[in-house]
Design a protein around this motif. Structure first.
Motif, PDB file in Angstrom:
ATOM      1  N   LEU A 123       0.956  -1.128   0.077  1.00 33.27           N
ATOM      2  CA  LEU A 123       0.104  -0.046   0.053  1.00 33.27           C
ATOM      3  C   LEU A 123       0.863   1.193   0.020  1.00 33.27           C
ATOM      4  O   LEU A 123       0.517   2.329  -0.792  1.00 33.27           O
ATOM      5  CB  LEU A 123      -0.808  -0.092   1.243  1.00 33.27           C
ATOM      6  CG  LEU A 123      -2.035  -1.039   1.233  1.00 33.27           C
ATOM      7  CD1 LEU A 123      -2.749  -0.961   2.532  1.00 33.27           C
ATOM      8  CD2 LEU A 123      -3.005  -0.854  -0.033  1.00 33.27           C
ATOM      9  N   SER A 151      -2.505   3.395 -14.987  1.00 31.12           N
ATOM     10  CA  SER A 151      -1.637   3.179 -13.623  1.00 31.12           C
ATOM     11  C   SER A 151      -0.435   4.222 -13.742  1.00 31.12           C
ATOM     12  O   SER A 151      -0.017   4.643 -12.661  1.00 31.12           O
ATOM     13  CB  SER A 151      -1.503   1.870 -13.328  1.00 31.12           C
ATOM     14  OG  SER A 151      -0.399   1.340 -14.316  1.00 31.12           O
ATOM     15  N   LYS A 207       2.591   1.323  -3.715  1.00 28.95           N
ATOM     16  CA  LYS A 207       1.741   1.626  -4.688  1.00 28.95           C
ATOM     17  C   LYS A 207       0.916   2.877  -4.819  1.00 28.95           C
ATOM     18  O   LYS A 207       0.481   3.686  -5.257  1.00 28.95           O
ATOM     19  CB  LYS A 207       1.028   0.570  -5.382  1.00 28.95           C
ATOM     20  CG  LYS A 207       1.967  -0.536  -5.590  1.00 28.95           C
ATOM     21  CD  LYS A 207       1.127  -1.952  -5.861  1.00 28.95           C
ATOM     22  CE  LYS A 207       0.310  -2.161  -7.043  1.00 28.95           C
ATOM     23  NZ  LYS A 207      -0.311  -3.412  -7.432  1.00 28.95           N
ATOM     24  N   GLN A 208      -0.166   2.840  -3.528  1.00 29.23           N
ATOM     25  CA  GLN A 208      -1.002   3.845  -3.417  1.00 29.23           C
ATOM     26  C   GLN A 208      -0.525   5.239  -2.838  1.00 29.23           C
ATOM     27  O   GLN A 208      -1.179   6.316  -3.208  1.00 29.23           O
ATOM     28  CB  GLN A 208      -2.005   3.213  -2.458  1.00 29.23           C
ATOM     29  CG  GLN A 208      -2.900   1.773  -2.855  1.00 29.23           C
ATOM     30  CD  GLN A 208      -3.364   1.850  -4.038  1.00 29.23           C
ATOM     31  OE1 GLN A 208      -3.637   2.899  -4.781  1.00 29.23           O
ATOM     32  NE2 GLN A 208      -2.997   0.814  -4.920  1.00 29.23           N
ATOM     33  N   GLN A 209       0.342   5.117  -2.071  1.00 28.77           N
ATOM     34  CA  GLN A 209       1.266   6.294  -1.762  1.00 28.77           C
ATOM     35  C   GLN A 209       2.273   6.809  -2.514  1.00 28.77           C
ATOM     36  O   GLN A 209       2.963   7.694  -1.873  1.00 28.77           O
ATOM     37  CB  GLN A 209       1.399   6.214  -0.060  1.00 28.77           C
ATOM     38  CG  GLN A 209       0.364   5.735   1.075  1.00 28.77           C
ATOM     39  CD  GLN A 209       0.888   5.509   2.349  1.00 28.77           C
ATOM     40  OE1 GLN A 209       2.081   6.052   2.607  1.00 28.77           O
ATOM     41  NE2 GLN A 209      -0.025   4.929   3.070  1.00 28.77           N
ATOM     42  N   ARG A 210       2.340   6.213  -3.576  1.00 28.20           N
ATOM     43  CA  ARG A 210       3.569   6.626  -4.561  1.00 28.20           C
ATOM     44  C   ARG A 210       5.075   6.371  -3.946  1.00 28.20           C
ATOM     45  O   ARG A 210       5.655   7.395  -4.427  1.00 28.20           O
ATOM     46  CB  ARG A 210       3.138   7.926  -5.136  1.00 28.20           C
ATOM     47  CG  ARG A 210       1.888   7.976  -5.802  1.00 28.20           C
ATOM     48  CD  ARG A 210       1.244   9.247  -6.306  1.00 28.20           C
ATOM     49  NE  ARG A 210      -0.131   9.393  -6.784  1.00 28.20           N
ATOM     50  CZ  ARG A 210      -0.633  10.434  -7.280  1.00 28.20           C
ATOM     51  NH1 ARG A 210       0.067  11.585  -7.601  1.00 28.20           N
ATOM     52  NH2 ARG A 210      -2.055  10.322  -7.629  1.00 28.20           N
ATOM     53  N   LYS A 226      -8.122  -5.511 -10.379  1.00 30.68           N
ATOM     54  CA  LYS A 226      -8.235  -5.856  -8.591  1.00 30.68           C
ATOM     55  C   LYS A 226      -9.401  -6.560  -8.249  1.00 30.68           C
ATOM     56  O   LYS A 226      -9.691  -7.468  -7.534  1.00 30.68           O
ATOM     57  CB  LYS A 226      -8.234  -4.486  -8.019  1.00 30.68           C
ATOM     58  CG  LYS A 226      -8.306  -4.747  -6.409  1.00 30.68           C
ATOM     59  CD  LYS A 226      -8.070  -3.443  -5.682  1.00 30.68           C
ATOM     60  CE  LYS A 226      -8.175  -3.841  -4.190  1.00 30.68           C
ATOM     61  NZ  LYS A 226      -7.853  -2.279  -3.451  1.00 30.68           N
ATOM     62  N   ARG A 251      -1.395   7.745 -12.917  1.00 37.00           N
ATOM     63  CA  ARG A 251      -1.876   7.564 -11.535  1.00 37.00           C
ATOM     64  C   ARG A 251      -0.748   7.549 -10.591  1.00 37.00           C
ATOM     65  O   ARG A 251      -0.753   8.563  -9.587  1.00 37.00           O
ATOM     66  CB  ARG A 251      -2.898   6.496 -11.286  1.00 37.00           C
ATOM     67  CG  ARG A 251      -3.593   6.553  -9.795  1.00 37.00           C
ATOM     68  CD  ARG A 251      -4.696   5.647  -9.743  1.00 37.00           C
ATOM     69  NE  ARG A 251      -4.361   4.261  -9.749  1.00 37.00           N
ATOM     70  CZ  ARG A 251      -4.368   3.384 -10.618  1.00 37.00           C
ATOM     71  NH1 ARG A 251      -4.998   3.873 -12.051  1.00 37.00           N
ATOM     72  NH2 ARG A 251      -4.094   2.246 -10.930  1.00 37.00           N
ATOM     73  N   ARG A 252       0.358   6.891 -10.707  1.00 36.94           N
ATOM     74  CA  ARG A 252       1.398   6.618  -9.769  1.00 36.94           C
ATOM     75  C   ARG A 252       2.498   7.152  -9.962  1.00 36.94           C
ATOM     76  O   ARG A 252       3.320   7.727  -9.218  1.00 36.94           O
ATOM     77  CB  ARG A 252       1.614   5.312  -9.836  1.00 36.94           C
ATOM     78  CG  ARG A 252       0.393   4.359  -9.066  1.00 36.94           C
ATOM     79  CD  ARG A 252       0.874   2.846  -8.583  1.00 36.94           C
ATOM     80  NE  ARG A 252      -0.285   2.053  -8.046  1.00 36.94           N
ATOM     81  CZ  ARG A 252      -0.650   0.939  -8.780  1.00 36.94           C
ATOM     82  NH1 ARG A 252      -0.319   0.900  -9.991  1.00 36.94           N
ATOM     83  NH2 ARG A 252      -1.708   0.334  -8.435  1.00 36.94           N
TER      84      ARG A 252
END
Length: 251
Positions: free
Chosen positions: A94, A138, A97-100, A177, A141-142
């Motif tokens: 997390l 993606s 990937k999600q918090q870059r 996902k 986004r990232r």
């Protein structure tokens, strides 16, 4: 270019001895690695005596069956997974990937290399690492491809070659996902292509998370059809069946 590479390697070797923070507990560790306690917690489920599929590393059910290989008929060789996608290892994904936090790639690759050494999983010296290509959505986004960042760092850890552009996407897809196994299989058909340079080489396909294995199988089929001699998978995390059920129930 050669000077830049040597400088980067020198800086990398220097930072391995500087104090940093464990990505999970924030305790002080050398070189920004995971502390021993968190590394042990993250890999604990992989170290348990539960039986796993010798091909895809999924934990077998009570009857000794592998849910994924039974549905997939895999063409890839053995898969190495450093951890199960479960707490606390999922927190690392997390953050990454999600918090870059692409800088975590070095920490996670070092952890993967340590796990490979601990389990005596050895890639032959002629193995070439190739990351699963990300979608344009993606990347936007990232700002980076997690698989590519891991592949580059892991190649340095293991002293192996890495080619980021020998594998590519023919077209774009949405996020996988929340897709079912059947949807994933259908979605990867004809999705990937590769360079003719792959002929005669052995490959390890690198990804951050392996769920059903449909992506790895599609990539492997493309590489083998183009003349690759062997294809294996190396992933940071393997998603247990129960975690997929939890995802489905939470939709």
């Amino acid at each position: 270019m050669a000077y830049s590479l040597r400088l980067r390697e020198w800086v990398g070797s220097l930072t391995r001895w500087l104090p940093g923070e464990c990505a999970l507990c924030r305790s002080v560790v050398r070189g920004g690695l995971l502390c021993d306690v968190c590394a042990g917690e993250a890999s604990h489920s992989m170290a348990t005596p539960a039986r796993r599929c010798p091909r895809c590393c999924l934990r077998l059910d009570a009857r000794g069956h592998c849910h994924d290989c039974a549905a997939l008929a895999p063409v890839f060789g053995q898969v190495f997974a450093a951890v199960d996608y479960a707490f606390p290892a999922n927190l690392l994904l997390l953050q990454f990937k999600q918090q870059r936090r692409f800088v975590l790639a070095k920490t996670l690759a070092a952890f993967m290399a340590d796990r490979m050494r601990d389990t005596r999983y050895v890639l032959p010296d002629d193995t070439i690492l190739v990351p699963v290509p990300a979608t344009k959505a993606s990347l936007q986004r990232r700002g980076f491809n997690p698989a590519a960042e891991l592949a580059g760092q892991l190649a340095r850890q293991l002293g192996l070659g890495c080619h980021h552009h020998w594998l590519y996407r023919h077209h774009e897809t949405g996020p996988q996902k929340f897709l079912s196994r059947q949807q994933r299989l259908a979605g990867t058909a004809g999705l990937f292509g590769c360079s003719s340079k792959v002929a005669g080489h052995r490959f390890a396909v690198i990804d951050d998370v392996m769920t059903t294995g449909s992506t790895l199988n599609a990539v492997s089929g493309v590489l083998l059809a183009a003349g690759a001699t062997a294809v294996t998978g190396v992933v940071l995390a393997r998603t247990p069946v129960r975690e997929r059920l939890n995802d489905a129930l939470s939709r």
